[in-house]
Design an enzyme around this catalytic site. Structure first.
Site, PDB file in Angstrom:
ATOM      1  N   ARG A   8       0.812  -1.230   0.000  1.00 40.21           N
ATOM      2  CA  ARG A   8       0.000   0.000   0.000  1.00 40.21           C
ATOM      3  C   ARG A   8       0.843   1.277   0.000  1.00 40.21           C
ATOM      4  O   ARG A   8       0.334   2.361  -0.231  1.00 40.21           O
ATOM      5  CB  ARG A   8      -0.965  -0.007   1.189  1.00 40.21           C
ATOM      6  CG  ARG A   8      -2.173  -0.888   0.951  1.00 40.21           C
ATOM      7  CD  ARG A   8      -2.955  -1.111   2.236  1.00 40.21           C
ATOM      8  NE  ARG A   8      -2.304  -2.065   3.112  1.00 40.21           N
ATOM      9  CZ  ARG A   8      -2.658  -2.290   4.376  1.00 40.21           C
ATOM     10  NH1 ARG A   8      -3.656  -1.615   4.916  1.00 40.21           N
ATOM     11  NH2 ARG A   8      -2.026  -3.187   5.098  1.00 40.21           N
ATOM     12  N   LYS A  15       8.993  -0.804   2.677  1.00 45.07           N
ATOM     13  CA  LYS A  15       8.220   0.028   3.611  1.00 45.07           C
ATOM     14  C   LYS A  15       9.000   0.398   4.862  1.00 45.07           C
ATOM     15  O   LYS A  15       8.978   1.556   5.294  1.00 45.07           O
ATOM     16  CB  LYS A  15       6.921  -0.685   3.996  1.00 45.07           C
ATOM     17  CG  LYS A  15       6.147   0.064   5.073  1.00 45.07           C
ATOM     18  CD  LYS A  15       4.747  -0.449   5.230  1.00 45.07           C
ATOM     19  CE  LYS A  15       4.685  -1.711   6.036  1.00 45.07           C
ATOM     20  NZ  LYS A  15       3.273  -2.104   6.279  1.00 45.07           N
ATOM     21  N   ALA A 378      30.477  43.104  -0.568  1.00 46.40           N
ATOM     22  CA  ALA A 378      29.458  42.455  -1.390  1.00 46.40           C
ATOM     23  C   ALA A 378      30.075  41.860  -2.639  1.00 46.40           C
ATOM     24  O   ALA A 378      30.928  42.472  -3.271  1.00 46.40           O
ATOM     25  CB  ALA A 378      28.388  43.464  -1.780  1.00 46.40           C
ATOM     26  N   ASN A 384      39.039  29.264  -3.954  1.00 47.56           N
ATOM     27  CA  ASN A 384      39.787  28.344  -3.091  1.00 47.56           C
ATOM     28  C   ASN A 384      40.157  27.042  -3.782  1.00 47.56           C
ATOM     29  O   ASN A 384      40.869  26.233  -3.222  1.00 47.56           O
ATOM     30  CB  ASN A 384      38.983  28.040  -1.818  1.00 47.56           C
ATOM     31  CG  ASN A 384      37.606  27.483  -2.123  1.00 47.56           C
ATOM     32  OD1 ASN A 384      36.999  27.848  -3.131  1.00 47.56           O
ATOM     33  ND2 ASN A 384      37.107  26.621  -1.272  1.00 47.56           N
ATOM     34  N   SER A 403      34.093  45.518  -2.591  1.00 46.53           N
ATOM     35  CA  SER A 403      33.086  44.720  -3.287  1.00 46.53           C
ATOM     36  C   SER A 403      33.673  44.031  -4.510  1.00 46.53           C
ATOM     37  O   SER A 403      34.601  44.535  -5.137  1.00 46.53           O
ATOM     38  CB  SER A 403      31.933  45.616  -3.745  1.00 46.53           C
ATOM     39  OG  SER A 403      31.277  46.126  -2.610  1.00 46.53           O
TER      40      SER A 403
HETATM   41  C1  UD1 Z   1      -0.763  -7.645  11.484  1.00 46.05           C
HETATM   42  C2  UD1 Z   1      -1.557  -8.604  12.380  1.00 46.05           C
HETATM   43  C3  UD1 Z   1      -2.830  -7.906  12.841  1.00 46.05           C
HETATM   44  C4  UD1 Z   1      -2.466  -6.620  13.566  1.00 46.05           C
HETATM   45  C5  UD1 Z   1      -1.607  -5.742  12.684  1.00 46.05           C
HETATM   46  C6  UD1 Z   1      -1.086  -4.573  13.487  1.00 46.05           C
HETATM   47  C7  UD1 Z   1      -1.128 -10.854  11.575  1.00 46.05           C
HETATM   48  C8  UD1 Z   1      -1.633 -12.001  10.802  1.00 46.05           C
HETATM   49  N1  UD1 Z   1      -1.909  -9.791  11.650  1.00 46.05           N
HETATM   50  O1  UD1 Z   1      -1.572  -7.419  10.329  1.00 46.05           O
HETATM   51  O2  UD1 Z   1      -3.557  -8.752  13.712  1.00 46.05           O
HETATM   52  O3  UD1 Z   1      -3.671  -5.953  13.942  1.00 46.05           O
HETATM   53  O4  UD1 Z   1      -0.445  -6.454  12.189  1.00 46.05           O
HETATM   54  O5  UD1 Z   1      -0.384  -3.676  12.666  1.00 46.05           O
HETATM   55  O6  UD1 Z   1      -0.030 -10.915  12.124  1.00 46.05           O
HETATM   56  N2  UD1 Z   1       5.741  -9.335   7.607  1.00 46.05           N
HETATM   57  C9  UD1 Z   1       6.785 -10.196   7.333  1.00 46.05           C
HETATM   58  N3  UD1 Z   1       6.556 -11.284   6.557  1.00 46.05           N
HETATM   59  C10 UD1 Z   1       5.347 -11.568   6.025  1.00 46.05           C
HETATM   60  C11 UD1 Z   1       4.275 -10.689   6.314  1.00 46.05           C
HETATM   61  C12 UD1 Z   1       4.511  -9.588   7.102  1.00 46.05           C
HETATM   62  O7  UD1 Z   1       7.895  -9.969   7.785  1.00 46.05           O
HETATM   63  O8  UD1 Z   1       5.232 -12.600   5.343  1.00 46.05           O
HETATM   64  C13 UD1 Z   1       6.007  -8.172   8.434  1.00 46.05           C
HETATM   65  C14 UD1 Z   1       5.746  -6.857   7.748  1.00 46.05           C
HETATM   66  O9  UD1 Z   1       6.927  -6.361   7.145  1.00 46.05           O
HETATM   67  C15 UD1 Z   1       5.314  -5.958   8.893  1.00 46.05           C
HETATM   68  C16 UD1 Z   1       4.680  -6.922   9.861  1.00 46.05           C
HETATM   69  O10 UD1 Z   1       5.141  -8.206   9.535  1.00 46.05           O
HETATM   70  O11 UD1 Z   1       6.420  -5.345   9.514  1.00 46.05           O
HETATM   71  C17 UD1 Z   1       3.160  -6.868   9.801  1.00 46.05           C
HETATM   72  O12 UD1 Z   1       2.763  -7.269   8.516  1.00 46.05           O
HETATM   73  P1  UD1 Z   1       1.485  -6.662   7.821  1.00 46.05           P
HETATM   74  O13 UD1 Z   1       1.323  -7.274   6.515  1.00 46.05           O
HETATM   75  O14 UD1 Z   1       1.514  -5.173   7.897  1.00 46.05           O
HETATM   76  O15 UD1 Z   1       0.351  -7.242   8.784  1.00 46.05           O
HETATM   77  P2  UD1 Z   1      -1.080  -6.648   8.990  1.00 46.05           P
HETATM   78  O16 UD1 Z   1      -1.945  -7.127   7.893  1.00 46.05           O
HETATM   79  O17 UD1 Z   1      -0.997  -5.204   9.229  1.00 46.05           O
HETATM   80 MG    MG Z   2       0.568  -3.695   8.983  1.00 47.40          MG
END
Ligand code: UD1
Ligand code: MG
Length: 454
Positions: A8, A15, A378, A384, A403
């Site tokens: 997103r 991100k 001025a 340099n 100047s």
């Molecule tokens: C997640 C939680 C949700 C919570 C929300 C809070 C789960 C399934 N859901 O959802 O309950 O309310 O965070 O912000 O955990 N990431 C990885 N590998 C992956 C997927 C994600 O490292 O395969 C990392 C992302 O980089 C991020 C974090 O995990 O830093 C959260 O991932 P994101 O996809 O944002 O989860 P949400 O859908 O927001």
């Molecule tokens: Mg998230």
């Protein structure tokens, strides 16, 4: 967890490397984690892994890669081989930057090596988050599980208590639960959040502690959320400064991307940006629209509007009662003594100006040593750079440089010397004398201007 793509954000930059208050989102999280003295910090990377791994740092930091990215549960699975069998794991989100160390520590304490501790919060708009499902309909029932927004039934979507993405779990349980995760859900992902129902099924106590403030659990998923969190964060920084007595003309038009140390009675007008480490002495005043990075501004100094100061690594020092700008540019190694005046469209780099020296209009001072009370005219510049090397210009105390002079370095202007306007100075100019280096003025009697059509 920092492996996700952050779809997103619609950005080529991973991100977690987008910046909040001048620091990568993930770096904020690592800085908070570093205060917990964990035996190790493991960052799970995936999308843009090399870029992410090169951009952040923390003590005892290790990386594991997750590829492909099959969900948050799958992400933590990648780290399991690095976890000891005993002990506690705290899971933080690389895109939730403002978690406070106290909150993270409280989560570890709530786990106490035997419970599953979740950090939750009630949001007015919980959409997108995992909902905390409790027994009974009264708040305060036992936690039964977390349902992701996309999997939630309409009545579950009405729940306002959400999972913040942060939990602490005993390693031995976490290892077992993660091995049992399945991906039969709306997103076809392995959800870390499914471990909650597993804990409940086994009778392992689940404690949900509420985060103290919204700002520390807000995640960044889109440019709008990033900007929103930036403004909230800046507001909190502005309030802290104002509580300490700093007078900000408008806390909504203030940006601190580093550390700002202020003495008493400091005034900062609108739209100023502070980066790196900036120190403002007592009574210093900063005009509107200044950008100041890595600089020390002494007591009583006035920085007029639209001034750009960037000390980079060498820093910039502005002496007591100095007046800088408007529209001035101070670069690394500019060391200005007390009562120095630098006016509009004057650039100073790697130069020392002693007490009371003035360069008020349209000038360049680079690699120069300027004595007390020098008046630098001025349009004058130090030449340099010869194309390969930088050379110094030395201007003695009380010298006047007229100047539009070019001082071709290396060159020394003696104390009290006067340099006639328009001179190109290639040899040292002696103390106390007038030195002029330009063609003599001539007038031609009887000369007439050519006429049109004649
Ligand atoms: C997640 C939680 C949700 C919570 C929300 C809070 C789960 C399934 N859901 O959802 O309950 O309310 O965070 O912000 O955990 N990431 C990885 N590998 C992956 C997927 C994600 O490292 O395969 C990392 C992302 O980089 C991020 C974090 O995990 O830093 C959260 O991932 P994101 O996809 O944002 O989860 P949400 O859908 O927001
Ligand atoms: Mg998230």
């Amino acid at each position: 967890m920092a492996a996700g793509k952050g779809t997103r954000m619609k950005s080529r930059l991973p991100k977690v490397l987008h910046r909040l208050a001048g620091r990568a989102l993930l770096q904020h999280v690592l800085d908070a984690a570093a205060t917990l003295q964990a035996s190790r910090i493991i960052t799970i990377t995936g999308h843009g892994a090399e870029q992410v791994e090169a951009a952040v740092q923390a003590p005892a930091l290790q990386f594991v890669r997750q590829s492909p990215q099959l969900g948050t549960g799958h992400a933590v699975q990648q780290a399991l081989p690095l976890l000891q069998d005993e002990g506690t794991t705290l899971i933080l989100n690389g895109d939730v930057p403002l978690i406070r160390p106290e909150t993270a520590r409280a989560l570890v304490e709530a786990c106490a090596g035997e419970r599953l501790a979740l950090l939750t919060i009630e949001l007015d708009d919980p959409s997108g988050y995992g909902r905390i499902v409790r027994s009974g309909d009264a708040r305060g029932g036992h936690v039964l599980g977390i349902v992701e927004h996309k999997d939630a039934a309409p009545e579950q979507r009405a729940i306002r208590e959400v999972y913040t993405g942060m939990m602490a779990a005993p390693n031995r349980l976490l290892k077992r639960w993660l091995a049992e995760l399945r991906n039969d859900n709306a997103q076809g992902e392995y959800y870390l959040t499914d471990v909650v129902a597993m804990a409940v099924a086994e009778g392992v106590p689940v404690v949900a502690s509420h985060a103290g403030s919204e700002i520390e659990v807000l995640g960044v998923n889109s440019p709008l959320q990033l900007a929103d969190l930036e403004r909230r964060f800046q507001r909190s920084r502005a309030e802290a400064l104002m509580e300490a007595g700093v007078r900000l003309a408008d806390p909504a038009r203030f940006d601190l991307r580093g550390e700002l140390v202020c003495g008493g009675d400091v005034e900062i007008d609108v739209n100023c940006v502070f980066e790196g480490r900036v120190v403002l002495g007592e009574g210093a005043r900063i005009g509107a629209n200044c950008v100041i990075r890595n600089a020390e501004i002494a007591a009583g100094a006035v920085i007029h509007p639209f001034t750009h100061i960037d000390g980079e690594k060498a820093g910039v020092q502005v002496g007591e009662g100095a007046m800088i700008g408007p529209f001035a540019r101070l670069r690394p190694g500019a060391v200005l003594g007390p009562e120095v005046h630098i006016g509009n469209f004057v650039e100073v780099k790697n130069s020392t100006l002693a007490r009371g020296a003035k360069a008020n209009h349209l000038a360049y001072l680079g690699d120069a040593t300027v004595g007390e009370r020098v008046n630098y005219g001025a349009g004058s510049i130090t030449a340099n750079y010869d194309g390969a090397n930088k050379h110094r210009t030395v201007i003695g105390a009380d010298a006047h440089v007229g100047s539009n002079c070019v001082l071709v370095a290396p060159v020394t202007i003696g104390a009290g010397a006067t340099i006639g306007g328009g001179s190109t100075i290639t040899k040292d100019a002696p103390e106390g004398q007038l030195t002029v280096a330009r063609a003599r003025q001539a007038s031609l009697p009887g000369w007439t201007r050519p006429k049109k059509g004649g």
